[in-house]
Design a protein around this motif. Structure first.
Motif, PDB file in Angstrom:
ATOM      1  N   PHE A  22       1.091  -1.128   0.139  1.00 30.36           N
ATOM      2  CA  PHE A  22       0.614   0.275  -0.026  1.00 30.36           C
ATOM      3  C   PHE A  22       1.200   1.442   0.022  1.00 30.36           C
ATOM      4  CE2 PHE A  22      -2.375   3.219   2.741  1.00 30.36           C
ATOM      5  CZ  PHE A  22      -3.520   3.380   1.434  1.00 30.36           C
ATOM      6  N   ASN A  23       1.529   1.185   0.657  1.00 26.58           N
ATOM      7  CA  ASN A  23       2.534   2.374   0.706  1.00 26.58           C
ATOM      8  C   ASN A  23       3.739   2.764   0.200  1.00 26.58           C
ATOM      9  OD1 ASN A  23       1.923   3.280   3.586  1.00 26.58           O
ATOM     10  ND2 ASN A  23       3.237   1.631   4.550  1.00 26.58           N
ATOM     11  N   THR A  24       4.029   1.576  -0.501  1.00 29.75           N
ATOM     12  CA  THR A  24       4.647   2.016  -2.219  1.00 29.75           C
ATOM     13  C   THR A  24       3.391   2.233  -3.722  1.00 29.75           C
ATOM     14  OG1 THR A  24       5.002  -0.338  -1.914  1.00 29.75           O
ATOM     15  CG2 THR A  24       6.323   0.726  -0.793  1.00 29.75           C
ATOM     16  N   ALA A  25       2.739   1.439  -3.353  1.00 29.37           N
ATOM     17  CA  ALA A  25       1.409   1.835  -4.966  1.00 29.37           C
ATOM     18  C   ALA A  25       1.932   3.478  -5.643  1.00 29.37           C
ATOM     19  CB  ALA A  25       0.201   1.322  -4.529  1.00 29.37           C
ATOM     20  N   GLN A  26       1.722   3.633  -7.010  1.00 26.19           N
ATOM     21  CA  GLN A  26       2.161   4.431  -7.096  1.00 26.19           C
ATOM     22  C   GLN A  26       0.691   6.193  -6.661  1.00 26.19           C
ATOM     23  OE1 GLN A  26       1.993   3.989 -11.397  1.00 26.19           O
ATOM     24  NE2 GLN A  26       2.532   7.020 -11.719  1.00 26.19           N
ATOM     25  N   TYR A  27      -0.636   5.174  -6.689  1.00 25.16           N
ATOM     26  CA  TYR A  27      -1.168   6.130  -6.135  1.00 25.16           C
ATOM     27  C   TYR A  27      -2.391   5.206  -4.838  1.00 25.16           C
ATOM     28  CZ  TYR A  27      -1.117   7.576 -10.869  1.00 25.16           C
ATOM     29  OH  TYR A  27      -1.044   9.012 -11.832  1.00 25.16           O
ATOM     30  N   ARG A  28      -2.740   6.117  -4.125  1.00 28.91           N
ATOM     31  CA  ARG A  28      -3.621   5.359  -3.048  1.00 28.91           C
ATOM     32  C   ARG A  28      -4.897   5.766  -3.390  1.00 28.91           C
ATOM     33  NH1 ARG A  28      -0.056   6.669   2.971  1.00 28.91           N
ATOM     34  NH2 ARG A  28       2.010   5.608   1.131  1.00 28.91           N
ATOM     35  N   ALA A 279     -17.292   8.385  -2.745  1.00 35.07           N
ATOM     36  CA  ALA A 279     -18.254   7.208  -1.532  1.00 35.07           C
ATOM     37  C   ALA A 279     -19.078   6.163  -2.493  1.00 35.07           C
ATOM     38  CB  ALA A 279     -17.794   7.281  -0.207  1.00 35.07           C
ATOM     39  N   VAL A 280     -20.161   6.906  -2.129  1.00 35.98           N
ATOM     40  CA  VAL A 280     -21.299   6.236  -3.428  1.00 35.98           C
ATOM     41  C   VAL A 280     -21.064   5.401  -4.863  1.00 35.98           C
ATOM     42  CG1 VAL A 280     -23.436   6.646  -4.242  1.00 35.98           C
ATOM     43  CG2 VAL A 280     -22.978   7.764  -1.782  1.00 35.98           C
ATOM     44  N   VAL A 349     -12.810   8.640   1.452  1.00 33.98           N
ATOM     45  CA  VAL A 349     -12.312   9.020   0.325  1.00 33.98           C
ATOM     46  C   VAL A 349     -12.205  10.447   0.918  1.00 33.98           C
ATOM     47  CG1 VAL A 349     -13.221  10.062  -2.013  1.00 33.98           C
ATOM     48  CG2 VAL A 349     -14.547   8.089  -1.378  1.00 33.98           C
ATOM     49  N   GLY A 350     -10.815  11.056   0.257  1.00 33.50           N
ATOM     50  CA  GLY A 350     -10.772  12.320   0.599  1.00 33.50           C
ATOM     51  C   GLY A 350      -9.808  12.997  -0.343  1.00 33.50           C
ATOM     52  N   ASP A 351      -9.410  13.633  -0.248  1.00 32.73           N
ATOM     53  CA  ASP A 351      -8.228  14.296  -1.456  1.00 32.73           C
ATOM     54  C   ASP A 351      -7.644  13.557  -2.433  1.00 32.73           C
ATOM     55  OD1 ASP A 351      -9.321  16.369  -1.269  1.00 32.73           O
ATOM     56  OD2 ASP A 351      -7.065  17.437   0.047  1.00 32.73           O
ATOM     57  N   GLN A 352      -6.949  12.360  -2.395  1.00 37.73           N
ATOM     58  CA  GLN A 352      -6.035  11.601  -3.610  1.00 37.73           C
ATOM     59  C   GLN A 352      -7.060  10.962  -4.255  1.00 37.73           C
ATOM     60  OE1 GLN A 352      -2.362   9.836  -1.348  1.00 37.73           O
ATOM     61  NE2 GLN A 352      -4.119   9.049  -0.955  1.00 37.73           N
ATOM     62  N   ALA A 353      -8.229  10.277  -3.819  1.00 34.12           N
ATOM     63  CA  ALA A 353      -9.062   9.338  -5.814  1.00 34.12           C
ATOM     64  C   ALA A 353      -9.369  10.796  -6.265  1.00 34.12           C
ATOM     65  CB  ALA A 353     -10.637   9.330  -4.820  1.00 34.12           C
ATOM     66  N   ALA A 354      -8.885  11.935  -6.297  1.00 32.57           N
ATOM     67  CA  ALA A 354      -9.335  12.626  -7.389  1.00 32.57           C
ATOM     68  C   ALA A 354      -7.995  12.515  -8.324  1.00 32.57           C
ATOM     69  CB  ALA A 354      -9.710  13.592  -7.351  1.00 32.57           C
ATOM     70  N   HIS A 355      -6.579  12.373  -7.701  1.00 28.67           N
ATOM     71  CA  HIS A 355      -5.816  12.207  -8.282  1.00 28.67           C
ATOM     72  C   HIS A 355      -5.630  11.047  -9.065  1.00 28.67           C
ATOM     73  CE1 HIS A 355      -4.790  16.261  -6.692  1.00 28.67           C
ATOM     74  NE2 HIS A 355      -4.618  16.132  -5.342  1.00 28.67           N
ATOM     75  N   VAL A 356      -6.166   9.542  -8.377  1.00 25.48           N
ATOM     76  CA  VAL A 356      -6.100   8.328  -9.188  1.00 25.48           C
ATOM     77  C   VAL A 356      -6.825   8.904 -10.662  1.00 25.48           C
ATOM     78  CG1 VAL A 356      -6.097   6.564  -9.403  1.00 25.48           C
ATOM     79  CG2 VAL A 356      -6.072   7.872  -7.337  1.00 25.48           C
ATOM     80  N   PRO A 357      -6.037   8.472 -11.948  1.00 24.05           N
ATOM     81  CA  PRO A 357      -6.316   8.248 -12.980  1.00 24.05           C
ATOM     82  C   PRO A 357      -7.494   7.069 -13.526  1.00 24.05           C
ATOM     83  CG  PRO A 357      -3.908   8.083 -13.724  1.00 24.05           C
ATOM     84  CD  PRO A 357      -4.910   7.918 -12.061  1.00 24.05           C
TER      85      PRO A 357
END
Lengths: 375, 375
Positions: A22-28, A279-280, A349-357
């Motif tokens: 998880f910690n080394t995944a490109q995106y979270r 989240a929905v 869900v936080g800020d990161q979801a929007a940054h994952v292609p």
């Protein structure tokens, strides 16, 4: 009873590899990102070094934020605390002292019951009555069926440990009215209050009007460093300051938490609907995978629990593979359930979801569906 | 009993003008300077944003500092706390639980007795026995004369509220030996431990070896934001972590305090002798002024109390004038004593003294001597 531990404590050597993956995944896909010193630095970048520290709960630095939060919550007064653990025990103690009754009622998976080393009992001598089964929400009938009088009922909205579930707003209103009619103080564990406002389609002040006292947190979806607000009538909050000193929480300087809470509150309070809708959408996609289910089936906040109908160790290998193939990490740890037959994790869900292609997310769900079907 | 309040609470409208005069003086002779956000910013300037937060008491960010402090204090283990109020109540609670005895002994002007809203009694049900008169130090004979057994004796070195006085080191050794022989745990309130090491000419570890548990603070002469360390044997410190969670002090992130404590500890721990010698010199100069006396007459740390044999209101006007004419501020508030006949303030030498030009200091003492003689 079964006491789930905070996420950080659940990591065992076997889980370490999932944590690493998880910690080394490109995106979270979840949360706002790792808790690093950068979070503090960013909050203080725009703050003048010439600003005064708060001093033992006094001074503009703390008083201004307390006024802002009191207004936001529609309460007469608010007090900043280093932690919700401290704020909530104190709230219950004040209500118990007023009623001269050391009994309170809350859910079996209440934070005070499972994450605080029994501080409420050991420090305050308060005896909680556990309402409802651990797997469901507290209902009006539970409150009505209380065999002995209680000083206070604590409701957690949403009920985190069962995936972030919420009662219908109308049920909340009748519980509130019932408590008022019986002289039972109603306290809100609003650790995730901001997150449920889009679903309820209410302001914070509207929800808080149903409660006598309210606690909110700044390090969950707000993403601050730590800190909490306890709000209510002035007499209540003034008493809470005395207890804050007794607990050792009346620090000479709380501004590292106050100013970062204010910074991230302003940055993220307007994003709660975006997180909730995310989240929905994601919950529906998890639900569509074989052997995967979510709870609640349709989220009512930015969080939900993802359940896998397979043993934890097996699922850890599946997830490691999913992260590796898609580049998208979901969680660093799984919680065992049903005597080892299934497992789950909490998703927010936080800020990161929007940054994952989008194509990476598609690939992640494709992999998850494929791998979980093959097992 | 007479309970002196923390400095911040003593400010009354009349004192405000002295506080203003102090705050606007060109130089300040005491302390390290105002508590502003700059103190945090400076500590974090050189720290990488990529450093991980501590997580509920775990992780290198907290564990490394705890190890360093344990080593410095010569104890097996150390735990970082947000406040000394929390750390010390917990230390006493652990010793009481072990002895199955809810009685402890300490000085009548102990921090727990006068600054903590009776947290020890209200949260822990511990009953303190006040040893010695409030105007003098605890002696071996006081401990020997205890009419009932106590679980723990707390000694504060130096005894702040009487000017920062210290027992002879030999007396400390015999008190420690006596407590060991009687099974009484000895706890050190070392809020100002660093400051007395030059006078005792001992290492921290040598002093701490006389005690079973030790608390130190990072926002007095170290000048950090807040935070404390509690040290002792591992079994003791592990228990203290459970109580820390119960108190609401086991925050998800304590690093704003930990890293600033570490920064200012490293910056100032080597300056304690400079501060101490500065205090000895300045105390003698205060003592030479008419109507002025210091306590202790020769400081044993960087602090002492300055007493004026005149009423507070009068002395406030004198000091305002002294600050104005010399450009050197001494204190922002005075504490009334002897039923209004005299007054005093606490003076601590920190970094600022070295930045005040010698001729300004001369002028300040000249003005003080002149004005206090004329009244």
């Amino acid at each position: 009873m079964n006491k789930p531990k905070d996420q950080e404590e659940r990591v065992t050597p076997i889980q370490q590899s999932l944590a690493d993956a998880f910690n080394t995944a490109q995106y979270r896909l979840s949360g706002h990102g790792p808790r690093k010193v950068e979070v503090l630095k960013r909050a203080f970048e725009g703050i003048s070094g010439d600003m005064d520290s708060d001093m033992y709960g006094k001074g503009e630095t703390i008083e201004q934020f307390q006024r802002e939060m009191a207004e936001y919550l529609g309460k007469e007064s608010a007090v900043f605390f280093p932690s919700g653990t401290m704020a909530q025990q104190i709230a219950l103690r004040i209500w118990c002292d007023r009623a001269d009754n050391k009994r309170v009622a809350y859910h079996p998976l209440c934070h005070l019951e499972i994450h605080e080393e029994d501080g409420l009992k050991e420090l305050h001598g308060i005896r909680p009555i556990l309402l409802a089964d651990s797997g469901r929400l507290i209902r009006l009938e539970d409150v009505k069926s209380l065999a002995e009088p209680v000083a206070c009922l604590l409701l957690e909205l949403p009920q985190r440990e069962i995936g972030g579930q919420l009662p219908a707003y109308a049920e909340l209103e009748v519980i509130s009215a019932y408590c008022r009619s019986k002289g039972i103080k109603l306290h809100l564990d609003g650790a995730r209050l901001f997150e449920i406002l889009p679903y309820y389609n209410k302001t914070a002040a509207e929800v808080c009007a149903l409660f006598d006292s309210v606690y909110i947190s700044f390090y969950k979806t707000i993403g601050g460093l730590a800190g909490a607000i306890l709000a209510g009538e002035s007499q209540f909050t003034e008493e809470s300051k005395v207890w804050k000193r007794r607990h050792g929480g009346d620090l000479i300087s709380l501004y590292p938490y106050i100013l970062s809470s204010k910074y991230y509150f302003e940055e993220r309070i307007g994003k709660m609907e975006q997180y909730y809708l995310g989240a929905v959408e994601l919950a529906a996609r998890f639900e569509a995978c074989p052997s995967v289910s979510v709870r609640p089936s349709v989220p009512v906040s930015n969080m939900f629990h993802v359940h896998f109908a397979m043993p934890k160790e097996k699922m850890e290998r599946v997830l490691c593979s999913v992260y590796e193939k898609s580049g998208v990490g979901l969680t660093g740890n799984l919680r065992e359930a049903e005597g080892g037959k299934s497992c789950s994790f909490e998703f927010s869900v936080g800020d990161q979801a929007a940054h994952v292609p989008a194509e990476r997310i598609d690939e992640m769900f494709r992999q998850l569906a494929e791998l979980s079907a093959s097992l």
